[in-house]
Design a protein around this motif. Structure first.
Motif, PDB file in Angstrom:
ATOM      1  N   ASN A 328       4.282  -7.986  27.050  1.00  0.00           N
ATOM      2  CA  ASN A 328       2.878  -8.285  26.760  1.00  0.00           C
ATOM      3  C   ASN A 328       1.982  -7.576  27.759  1.00  0.00           C
ATOM      4  OD1 ASN A 328       2.983 -10.428  24.565  1.00  0.00           O
ATOM      5  ND2 ASN A 328       4.341 -11.317  26.104  1.00  0.00           N
ATOM      6  N   GLN A 329       0.832  -7.127  27.263  1.00  0.00           N
ATOM      7  CA  GLN A 329      -0.147  -6.480  28.130  1.00  0.00           C
ATOM      8  C   GLN A 329      -0.908  -7.545  28.907  1.00  0.00           C
ATOM      9  OE1 GLN A 329      -3.837  -6.333  27.096  1.00  0.00           O
ATOM     10  NE2 GLN A 329      -4.228  -5.591  29.160  1.00  0.00           N
ATOM     11  N   GLY A 330      -1.170  -7.289  30.184  1.00  0.00           N
ATOM     12  CA  GLY A 330      -1.923  -8.235  31.007  1.00  0.00           C
ATOM     13  C   GLY A 330      -2.667  -7.505  32.111  1.00  0.00           C
ATOM     14  N   PHE A 331      -3.077  -8.249  33.148  1.00  0.00           N
ATOM     15  CA  PHE A 331      -3.822  -7.676  34.263  1.00  0.00           C
ATOM     16  C   PHE A 331      -3.246  -8.197  35.574  1.00  0.00           C
ATOM     17  CE2 PHE A 331      -6.687  -7.797  30.651  1.00  0.00           C
ATOM     18  CZ  PHE A 331      -7.216  -6.512  30.656  1.00  0.00           C
ATOM     19  N   ASP A 332      -3.265  -7.315  36.609  1.00  0.00           N
ATOM     20  CA  ASP A 332      -2.790  -7.759  37.917  1.00  0.00           C
ATOM     21  C   ASP A 332      -3.918  -8.435  38.679  1.00  0.00           C
ATOM     22  OD1 ASP A 332      -4.436  -5.738  38.800  1.00  0.00           O
ATOM     23  OD2 ASP A 332      -2.813  -4.365  39.330  1.00  0.00           O
ATOM     24  N   GLU A 333      -3.641  -8.770  39.963  1.00  0.00           N
ATOM     25  CA  GLU A 333      -4.636  -9.497  40.749  1.00  0.00           C
ATOM     26  C   GLU A 333      -5.890  -8.689  41.027  1.00  0.00           C
ATOM     27  OE1 GLU A 333      -1.399  -7.655  43.188  1.00  0.00           O
ATOM     28  OE2 GLU A 333      -1.513  -9.066  41.511  1.00  0.00           O
ATOM     29  N   ASN A 334      -5.815  -7.370  40.863  1.00  0.00           N
ATOM     30  CA  ASN A 334      -6.986  -6.505  41.065  1.00  0.00           C
ATOM     31  C   ASN A 334      -7.691  -6.171  39.760  1.00  0.00           C
ATOM     32  OD1 ASN A 334      -6.494  -6.294  43.894  1.00  0.00           O
ATOM     33  ND2 ASN A 334      -4.889  -4.768  43.482  1.00  0.00           N
ATOM     34  N   GLY A 335      -7.258  -6.790  38.664  1.00  0.00           N
ATOM     35  CA  GLY A 335      -7.880  -6.545  37.371  1.00  0.00           C
ATOM     36  C   GLY A 335      -7.412  -5.274  36.694  1.00  0.00           C
ATOM     37  N   MET A 336      -6.344  -4.654  37.198  1.00  0.00           N
ATOM     38  CA  MET A 336      -5.821  -3.426  36.599  1.00  0.00           C
ATOM     39  C   MET A 336      -4.789  -3.781  35.523  1.00  0.00           C
ATOM     40  SD  MET A 336      -7.539  -1.148  38.063  1.00  0.00           S
ATOM     41  CE  MET A 336      -6.656   0.320  37.508  1.00  0.00           C
ATOM     42  N   PRO A 337      -4.708  -2.958  34.483  1.00  0.00           N
ATOM     43  CA  PRO A 337      -3.777  -3.279  33.392  1.00  0.00           C
ATOM     44  C   PRO A 337      -2.319  -3.190  33.833  1.00  0.00           C
ATOM     45  CG  PRO A 337      -4.746  -1.101  33.064  1.00  0.00           C
ATOM     46  CD  PRO A 337      -5.475  -1.724  34.208  1.00  0.00           C
ATOM     47  N   GLN A 338      -1.490  -4.061  33.271  1.00  0.00           N
ATOM     48  CA  GLN A 338      -0.067  -4.053  33.535  1.00  0.00           C
ATOM     49  C   GLN A 338       0.667  -4.535  32.291  1.00  0.00           C
ATOM     50  OE1 GLN A 338       0.346  -6.915  36.750  1.00  0.00           O
ATOM     51  NE2 GLN A 338       0.783  -8.563  35.324  1.00  0.00           N
ATOM     52  N   VAL A 339       1.982  -4.370  32.291  1.00  0.00           N
ATOM     53  CA  VAL A 339       2.811  -4.852  31.189  1.00  0.00           C
ATOM     54  C   VAL A 339       3.830  -5.824  31.758  1.00  0.00           C
ATOM     55  CG1 VAL A 339       4.458  -4.226  29.397  1.00  0.00           C
ATOM     56  CG2 VAL A 339       2.521  -2.734  29.855  1.00  0.00           C
ATOM     57  N   ASN A 340       3.823  -7.054  31.258  1.00  0.00           N
ATOM     58  CA  ASN A 340       4.781  -8.079  31.670  1.00  0.00           C
ATOM     59  C   ASN A 340       6.007  -8.007  30.763  1.00  0.00           C
ATOM     60  OD1 ASN A 340       2.865  -9.203  33.582  1.00  0.00           O
ATOM     61  ND2 ASN A 340       1.795 -10.023  31.800  1.00  0.00           N
ATOM     62  N   ILE A 341       7.183  -7.841  31.366  1.00  0.00           N
ATOM     63  CA  ILE A 341       8.407  -7.585  30.612  1.00  0.00           C
ATOM     64  C   ILE A 341       9.418  -8.710  30.817  1.00  0.00           C
ATOM     65  CG2 ILE A 341      10.412  -6.035  30.435  1.00  0.00           C
ATOM     66  CD1 ILE A 341       8.610  -3.731  31.073  1.00  0.00           C
ATOM     67  N   THR A 342      10.085  -9.069  29.740  1.00  0.00           N
ATOM     68  CA  THR A 342      11.200 -10.013  29.789  1.00  0.00           C
ATOM     69  C   THR A 342      12.430  -9.333  29.201  1.00  0.00           C
ATOM     70  OG1 THR A 342       9.695 -11.886  29.500  1.00  0.00           O
ATOM     71  CG2 THR A 342      12.034 -12.292  29.085  1.00  0.00           C
ATOM     72  N   MET A 343      13.516  -9.294  29.984  1.00  0.00           N
ATOM     73  CA  MET A 343      14.750  -8.664  29.536  1.00  0.00           C
ATOM     74  C   MET A 343      15.668  -9.706  28.890  1.00  0.00           C
ATOM     75  SD  MET A 343      14.131  -5.596  30.743  1.00  0.00           S
ATOM     76  CE  MET A 343      15.689  -4.736  30.635  1.00  0.00           C
ATOM     77  N   ASP A 344      16.619  -9.223  28.093  1.00  0.00           N
ATOM     78  CA  ASP A 344      17.631 -10.129  27.568  1.00  0.00           C
ATOM     79  C   ASP A 344      18.652 -10.422  28.672  1.00  0.00           C
ATOM     80  OD1 ASP A 344      19.210  -7.865  27.767  1.00  0.00           O
ATOM     81  OD2 ASP A 344      19.270  -7.473  25.612  1.00  0.00           O
ATOM     82  N   GLY A 345      19.673 -11.241  28.364  1.00  0.00           N
ATOM     83  CA  GLY A 345      20.636 -11.645  29.382  1.00  0.00           C
ATOM     84  C   GLY A 345      21.345 -10.482  30.034  1.00  0.00           C
ATOM     85  N   VAL A 346      21.823  -9.544  29.233  1.00  0.00           N
ATOM     86  CA  VAL A 346      22.533  -8.376  29.765  1.00  0.00           C
ATOM     87  C   VAL A 346      21.594  -7.531  30.611  1.00  0.00           C
ATOM     88  CG1 VAL A 346      23.734  -6.248  29.157  1.00  0.00           C
ATOM     89  CG2 VAL A 346      24.166  -8.331  27.846  1.00  0.00           C
ATOM     90  N   GLY A 347      20.392  -7.273  30.107  1.00  0.00           N
ATOM     91  CA  GLY A 347      19.431  -6.469  30.845  1.00  0.00           C
ATOM     92  C   GLY A 347      19.024  -7.116  32.155  1.00  0.00           C
ATOM     93  N   GLY A 348      18.855  -8.449  32.146  1.00  0.00           N
ATOM     94  CA  GLY A 348      18.494  -9.167  33.366  1.00  0.00           C
ATOM     95  C   GLY A 348      19.577  -9.053  34.428  1.00  0.00           C
ATOM     96  N   ASP A 349      20.837  -9.184  34.017  1.00  0.00           N
ATOM     97  CA  ASP A 349      21.954  -9.059  34.972  1.00  0.00           C
ATOM     98  C   ASP A 349      22.027  -7.659  35.560  1.00  0.00           C
ATOM     99  OD1 ASP A 349      22.620 -11.673  34.513  1.00  0.00           O
ATOM    100  OD2 ASP A 349      24.218 -11.231  33.073  1.00  0.00           O
ATOM    101  N   LEU A 350      21.896  -6.646  34.703  1.00  0.00           N
ATOM    102  CA  LEU A 350      21.948  -5.257  35.175  1.00  0.00           C
ATOM    103  C   LEU A 350      20.794  -4.963  36.125  1.00  0.00           C
ATOM    104  CD1 LEU A 350      22.887  -3.418  31.848  1.00  0.00           C
ATOM    105  CD2 LEU A 350      24.375  -3.805  33.827  1.00  0.00           C
ATOM    106  N   MET A 351      19.608  -5.492  35.814  1.00  0.00           N
ATOM    107  CA  MET A 351      18.452  -5.252  36.667  1.00  0.00           C
ATOM    108  C   MET A 351      18.633  -5.927  38.028  1.00  0.00           C
ATOM    109  SD  MET A 351      15.552  -3.671  36.800  1.00  0.00           S
ATOM    110  CE  MET A 351      15.153  -3.317  35.090  1.00  0.00           C
ATOM    111  N   THR A 352      19.183  -7.135  38.034  1.00  0.00           N
ATOM    112  CA  THR A 352      19.407  -7.851  39.294  1.00  0.00           C
ATOM    113  C   THR A 352      20.404  -7.106  40.171  1.00  0.00           C
ATOM    114  OG1 THR A 352      18.946  -9.982  38.245  1.00  0.00           O
ATOM    115  CG2 THR A 352      20.169 -10.031  40.312  1.00  0.00           C
ATOM    116  N   ARG A 353      21.503  -6.658  39.574  1.00  0.00           N
ATOM    117  CA  ARG A 353      22.528  -5.948  40.329  1.00  0.00           C
ATOM    118  C   ARG A 353      22.002  -4.627  40.886  1.00  0.00           C
ATOM    119  NH1 ARG A 353      27.174  -6.309  35.880  1.00  0.00           N
ATOM    120  NH2 ARG A 353      28.125  -4.629  37.111  1.00  0.00           N
TER     121      ARG A 353
END
Length: 624
Positions: A328-353
């Motif tokens: 989802n598109q959102g804004f950071d603390e400075n009001g600049m655009p950002q994208v908030n991402i949620t990974m699936d279970g496999v993607g979350g594990d790979l990202m953590t490692r």
């Protein structure tokens, strides 16, 4: 009292009819012919100066401008006819140059007060409004290659975790991965791990000088499964992207072994459709290379918004867009655009490692776009067109990892809200399992759609007039009541289709014609029942009551059967069949309401609550 509705019921009927009138009214205002201006690159703004240049070019060509609607990233210039529209497109394109894209489109002309009430016209299908037709081809060879690259990275990661030393592991010619080891013992251990965890590969051992080689090759059956998965995943992704575009009644279906057909009704701007739907792209998350990393293990890529600026990234891919479950598109603390991402279970594990020991390092998001370029040259007096498939890889985000990342994180450093929104759309819709190329593109112009509309409208009008004449001649005053109810039925049908944003196609027009006949059917049953009661000597008031109450069961029974058929058609069919089913099912409901409730209310208003000596219903008149 016999044949009298209570006041609340009459008021309720009037309210329903009034609402129907408001929501059916926008369909009276036809869309204007227009040319649409958008930027050739995503995010390009359309200034007033740009619109003025286009307007001056049209005025010099003698094309009258009906109106101009300008937004931040697009503009619509309305003209008076389809001929002017077709003539205006090349003129505006020449005036603005290649920096902008000019497409045919239709602009709504619904008054603002109706728009404020949430009322809008029905959406029209590809055969009525026009639109774009794409034929895309999935690159099956790249699908297999990408799967091998991902698997190769995963195998090497697992070998490192098991502390098995290997010299290298690369893709070789064909559908193979070749791993090299210093000792036979390391190769043997790797053989056992790969055999147990990756049963899709056929393993073969060999030697080359002092190196011990392990070759992994895919079976033909596994290759076929990868290719089937690729086209099915691409189908799902394309459907998701079309849904994100908000196109009504799109057609997305497989054709043959490696092709996909996409039809987008109402979309005349092929560039806009290609940017999202046709952005045959993938996304990869990679770590930024260390300063002392060997050149062979890194690759250099340019930034998407600053091509002259580059960054070195590790070759190993952490995760791809295929692992993104939501964005989802959102804004950071400075009001600049950002994208908030949620990974699936496999993607979350790979990202953590991958990020556990990489805090303070950069992580890049790579945008890999595939497109087809057509080059023309003259050979022996003939124009030869050559198709060249181009791959462009660029960095859209390079941010420092502040802490270990899990299944949720954000991408910052984006230039605009539009860029963040488009990136979130692509991530949310899913990644393509393999690149696709446009092999055919066809635009069906609004003028052709208008011819279909005119033909369909004429068929409805002719059928409607014939029914009105028949009912007025055959059933006299009651026939006129039926005609009013029939007119209100069409109004309610249009209103319902507009409210639920249903799409009207040529089969849908056939459904309207069928609805007219079915609505008359109900009135004929009622009126014939009244006639029968009159012939048996029943008083007019009792005959009216008996006609409506006793015909009720037969009418509902017949319409329920047809309604069930319409539901089955909607569930089992696709495209035009669904359009016909939607129109038919809504028409059945509005027909029941107008034939059993509205016409009864009108008859009650004429005959109810007073002494009636005869009924003007055709045939023999009955006296009290």
């Amino acid at each position: 009292m016999l044949n009298k509705y209570p006041l609340w019921k009459n008021i309720l009927i009037l309210v329903v009819l009034a609402i129907g009138f408001v929501y059916a009214l926008p369909n009276v205002f036809p869309d204007d012919y227009a040319v649409q201006i958008t930027g050739a690159r995503s995010g390009t703004e359309i200034s007033q100066q740009t619109v003025d240049r286009a307007s001056e070019a049209l005025e010099e060509a003698g094309i009258a401008i009906k109106g101009i609607d300008r937004e931040e990233r697009s503009a619509l210039i309305r003209v008076t006819s389809s001929d002017d529209q077709l003539e205006a497109r090349p003129i505006v394109q020449q005036a603005l140059g290649e920096e902008f894209l000019v497409a045919l489109n239709m602009a709504e002309s619904t008054p603002e007060w109706l728009q404020a009430a949430g009322a809008g016209p029905m959406k029209l299908g590809l055969d009525l409004r026009g639109g774009v037709h794409f034929l895309l081809e999935v690159d099956m060879e790249t699908a297999v290659e990408q799967r091998l690259e991902a698997t190769s990275s995963q195998i090497k990661r697992e070998l490192r975790e098991e502390r098995i030393r290997y010299l290298g592991g690369d893709l070789s010619d064909g559908n193979n991965i070749e791993l090299s080891f210093r000792s036979e013992g390391d190769r043997s251990e790797a053989f056992d791990i790969i055999r147990d965890r990756y049963d899709e590969f056929l393993l073969d051992e060999s030697t080359e000088g002092e190196n011990y080689l392990l070759n992994l090759s895919l079976s033909e059956q596994e290759i076929q499964q990868i290719q089937d998965y690729a086209i099915e995943q691409n189908l799902t992704t394309i459907r998701n992207r079309v849904n994100e575009l908000g196109v009504a009644e799109p057609l997305v279906q497989r054709q043959g072994a490696d092709r996909i057909i996409v039809e987008l009704p109402g979309v005349q701007d092929t560039a806009q459709a290609k940017r999202v739907l046709g952005a045959t792209a993938n996304l990869e998350f990679r770590l930024a290379a260390r300063q002392d990393a060997p050149r062979a293990s890194t690759e250099s890529y340019p930034f998407r918004d600053e091509p002259e600026r580059t960054a070195r990234l590790e070759r190993e891919v952490i995760v791809t867009g295929e692992n993104v479950s939501n964005a989802n598109q959102g804004f950071d603390e400075n009001g600049m655009p950002q994208v908030n991402i949620t990974m699936d279970g496999v993607g979350g594990d790979l990202m953590t490692r991958a990020t556990r020991n990489a805090v303070g390092r950069g992580m890049a998001v790579l945008f890999i776009e595939f497109r087809t370029e057509m080059e023309q040259e003259v050979v022996d007096g003939q124009v030869i067109t050559r198709e060249e498939r181009v791959e462009e890889t660029s960095i859209i985000s390079l941010a420092t990892i502040q802490s270990t990342l899990g299944s949720s994180f954000r991408i910052t450093g984006l230039d605009s809200i539009h860029e963040a929104s488009e990136l979130a759309l692509l991530l949310r819709a899913g990644a393509l399992a393999a690149p696709m190329y446009f092999v055919q593109e066809r635009t069906i112009g609004p003028s052709l759609g208008q011819q279909n509309i005119d033909a369909g409208f004429m068929s409805v009008v002719v059928g409607f007039i014939l029914v009105l004449v028949f009912m007025a001649v055959f059933y006299r005053a009651f026939g006129l009541v039926a005609n009013v109810a029939l007119t209100l039925n069409l109004m309610l049908l249009l209103a319902c289709m507009s409210i639920i944003s249903a799409t009207l196609t040529l089969p849908g027009i056939a459904g309207i014609v069928l609805t007219v006949g079915m609505a008359v059917d109900a009135n004929v049953l009622i009126f014939e029942r009244i006639r029968e009661e009159l012939r048996e000597g029943v008083s007019p008031q009792l005959a009216i009551n008996a006609g409506y109450s006793r015909a009720f069961v037969s009418i509902v029974d017949a319409n329920i059967t047809t309604f069930l058929v319409a539901i089955i058609l909607f569930a089992m069919g696709s495209g035009p069949v669904k359009g016909f089913a939607v129109t038919l099912s809504i028409g059945i409901l509005t027909s029941l309401f107008t034939a059993l409730v509205v016409s009864r209310a009108m008859v009650n208003a004429i005959y109810g609550g007073r002494k009636v000596e005869s009924l003007s219903i055709g045939g023999k008149l009955a006296n009290v």
